[in-house]
Motif scaffolding. Structure first.
Motif, PDB file in Angstrom:
ATOM      1  N   TYR A 147       1.012  -1.332   0.135  1.00 50.96           N
ATOM      2  CA  TYR A 147      -0.215   0.005   0.221  1.00 50.96           C
ATOM      3  C   TYR A 147       1.307   1.577  -0.020  1.00 50.96           C
ATOM      4  O   TYR A 147       2.368   1.100   0.700  1.00 50.96           O
ATOM      5  CB  TYR A 147      -1.210   0.207   1.500  1.00 50.96           C
ATOM      6  N   CYS A 201      -4.959  -6.320   9.584  1.00 52.52           N
ATOM      7  CA  CYS A 201      -5.978  -4.789   8.422  1.00 52.52           C
ATOM      8  C   CYS A 201      -6.065  -5.207   6.666  1.00 52.52           C
ATOM      9  O   CYS A 201      -4.723  -5.708   6.098  1.00 52.52           O
ATOM     10  CB  CYS A 201      -4.393  -3.867   7.965  1.00 52.52           C
ATOM     11  N   SER A 202      -6.686  -4.570   5.942  1.00 54.78           N
ATOM     12  CA  SER A 202      -7.121  -5.234   5.004  1.00 54.78           C
ATOM     13  C   SER A 202      -7.406  -4.169   4.256  1.00 54.78           C
ATOM     14  O   SER A 202      -8.182  -4.020   3.117  1.00 54.78           O
ATOM     15  CB  SER A 202      -8.678  -6.188   4.456  1.00 54.78           C
ATOM     16  N   SER A 203      -6.886  -2.775   4.385  1.00 57.58           N
ATOM     17  CA  SER A 203      -7.298  -1.291   3.491  1.00 57.58           C
ATOM     18  C   SER A 203      -6.156  -0.529   4.112  1.00 57.58           C
ATOM     19  O   SER A 203      -5.809  -0.741   4.932  1.00 57.58           O
ATOM     20  CB  SER A 203      -8.759  -0.919   3.957  1.00 57.58           C
ATOM     21  N   CYS A 231      -6.424   1.633   6.733  1.00 60.77           N
ATOM     22  CA  CYS A 231      -6.176   0.609   8.601  1.00 60.77           C
ATOM     23  C   CYS A 231      -4.646   0.917   8.408  1.00 60.77           C
ATOM     24  O   CYS A 231      -4.074   1.126   9.541  1.00 60.77           O
ATOM     25  CB  CYS A 231      -6.571  -0.771   8.359  1.00 60.77           C
TER      26      CYS A 231
END
Length: 127
Positions: free
Chosen positions: A58, A102-104, A107
């Motif tokens: 990310y 977390c998956s986003s 987060c």
């Protein structure tokens, strides 16, 4: 858990640096890792994060396409490769670790979600 960040320094605009973060004290592969930065007078901001397996990464919009996060679970180390550096990248860079699932990016971008922090390494980009 202890995190030791290194690799910062003084670089010219357009230059590159690679930051390292060595984690000790616990099983590194169980932690999701993040990089944050803080410029003088500003709040700490999210830069990048990577899942425990390294399969998902990310990035903040400001560094997409220029920075690359990676990890070496065999050597308990996370990396941040920074290219095409700009003066606005000047900051103290911190690595952080979390066990939250977390998956986003939201987060991963939240400072309170990280339980462990390194001491920071200064990156200065001169024009």
């Amino acid at each position: 858990v202890q995190l030791q960040a290194s690799g910062g320094g003084l670089v010219q605009v357009g230059g590159s640096l690679r930051l390292s973060c060595v984690v000790s004290g616990r099983t590194f592969s169980t932690y999701r890792m993040g990089w944050f930065r803080q410029a003088p007078g500003k709040e700490r901001e999210f830069v990048s994060a990577i899942t425990w397996s390294g399969k998902s990464t990310y990035y903040a919009d400001s560094v997409k396409g220029r920075f690359t996060i990676s990890r070496d679970n065999a050597n308990d180390t996370a990396y941040l490769r920074m290219e095409s550096l700009k003066p606005e990248d000047t900051a103290v860079y911190y690595c952080a670790a979390t066990q939250l699932d977390c998956s986003s990016v939201g987060c991963y971008a939240s400072v309170p979600n990280y339980a462990y922090w390194g001491q920071g390494t200064q990156v200065t980009v001169s024009s």
